[in-house]
Write an enzyme that holds these catalytic residues in place. Structure first.
Site, PDB file in Angstrom:
ATOM      1  N   GLY A  21       0.796  -1.219   0.000  1.00 52.81           N
ATOM      2  CA  GLY A  21       0.000   0.000   0.000  1.00 52.81           C
ATOM      3  C   GLY A  21       0.825   1.263   0.000  1.00 52.81           C
ATOM      4  O   GLY A  21       0.289   2.338   0.190  1.00 52.81           O
ATOM      5  N   CYS A  22       2.138   1.149  -0.197  1.00 49.10           N
ATOM      6  CA  CYS A  22       2.985   2.343  -0.176  1.00 49.10           C
ATOM      7  C   CYS A  22       3.807   2.395  -1.438  1.00 49.10           C
ATOM      8  O   CYS A  22       4.496   1.444  -1.770  1.00 49.10           O
ATOM      9  CB  CYS A  22       3.896   2.337   1.046  1.00 49.10           C
ATOM     10  SG  CYS A  22       4.960   3.770   1.119  1.00 49.10           S
ATOM     11  N   GLY A  23       3.779   3.520  -2.139  1.00 44.92           N
ATOM     12  CA  GLY A  23       4.483   3.600  -3.399  1.00 44.92           C
ATOM     13  C   GLY A  23       5.759   4.400  -3.376  1.00 44.92           C
ATOM     14  O   GLY A  23       6.485   4.415  -4.354  1.00 44.92           O
TER      15      GLY A  23
END
Length: 262
Positions: A112-114
């Site tokens: 969920g983290c880019g």
């Protein structure tokens, strides 16, 4: 449970407690492992992802992050599986590789983290180029059709309860293809990679996401000229800002009886 498990899942023993009773059973669990994306021999990003459809994932990541502009610039993709991780090695055009080295950043993305691990704020590209074509018109009936048909095309979610979906849909609400991953941005990259490989035009359709609308999803879609994004959950303020700057129609809180347009 069934012997047939969807791609990206494992069967694990669990102890299930229900209404005061306990049973030892086997359950399906979504896979998550480090996936290293290697460009011309140099590791650029390590993402936590579901190890399925990884060629599409790698291609979509290269395109949606602006590492390459065209599908043809990725000359070769090789998936190498290790015991607890995966390496995806890509050969990209020399000009793109030179540009990548000039602005190289280290991504260590959790689910969920880019942008975890980015070296400086200046490397964040928050100025999308406006999309030239208009978004298709979508009404409540179209959103309701997508929502009704989507669960049948999410085998990993049905089996595990632990996967985001990214779908490409026609303006009438027909779902063309769905990709799943424990990370929402990974699912979108898989979809965008498939669309690029299959030369699917973005001129007349929409991306539907079973997640919130975070800024990186809008930014990735903008790079691939997607004019309409619909999400089940809420948008963030930055996602709304980027959508407006890019000319993307953003629909969130999608339900069978309506949605919110930003």
């Amino acid at each position: 449970m069934s012997d047939s498990l969807p791609a990206g899942s494992l069967a694990l023993p669990v102890r299930r407690h229900r209404q005061g009773e306990m049973h030892d059973v086997t359950d399906a669990v979504a896979e998550e492992c480090p996936v290293a994306l290697v460009f011309n021999g140099i590791s650029h990003a390590v993402m936590m992802a579901t190890p399925a459809d990884l060629e599409y994932f790698a291609l979509g990541f290269a395109l949606s992050e602006g590492i390459v502009e065209q599908c043809g610039a990725v000359r070769d993709i090789e998936v190498i599986r290790h015991d607890d991780s995966v390496e995806v090695q890509m050969e990209i055009a020399q000009g793109d590789f030179v540009a990548l080295k000039a602005q190289r950043r280290a991504l260590a993305g959790r689910t969920g983290c880019g942008v975890c691990g980015i070296e400086s704020i200046e490397l964040l590209d928050l100025s999308p180029t406006p999309i030239a074509h208009a978004a298709p018109a979508v009404d409540e009936a179209i959103v309701a059709r997508i929502l009704a048909d989507l669960p049948a095309q999410q085998p990993l979610m049905r089996a595990t309860g632990c996967a985001h979906g990214a779908a490409w849909c026609t303006p009438s609400g027909e779902i063309i293809r769905v990709f799943e991953d424990v990370g929402r941005h990974n699912a979108l990259d898989k979809l965008l990679g498939w669309m690029a490989r299959e030369a699917v035009s973005t001129d007349n359709g929409l991306v539907f996401l079973t997640s919130r609308a975070s800024y990186e999803l809008v930014r990735k879609a903008a790079r691939r000229d997607v004019a309409l994004i619909a999400t089940i959950s809420a948008p963030t303020s930055l996602a709304i800002r980027l959508a407006r700057e890019a000319g993307i129609t953003l629909l969130s809180f999608c339900r069978p009886n309506g949605f919110v347009a930003y």
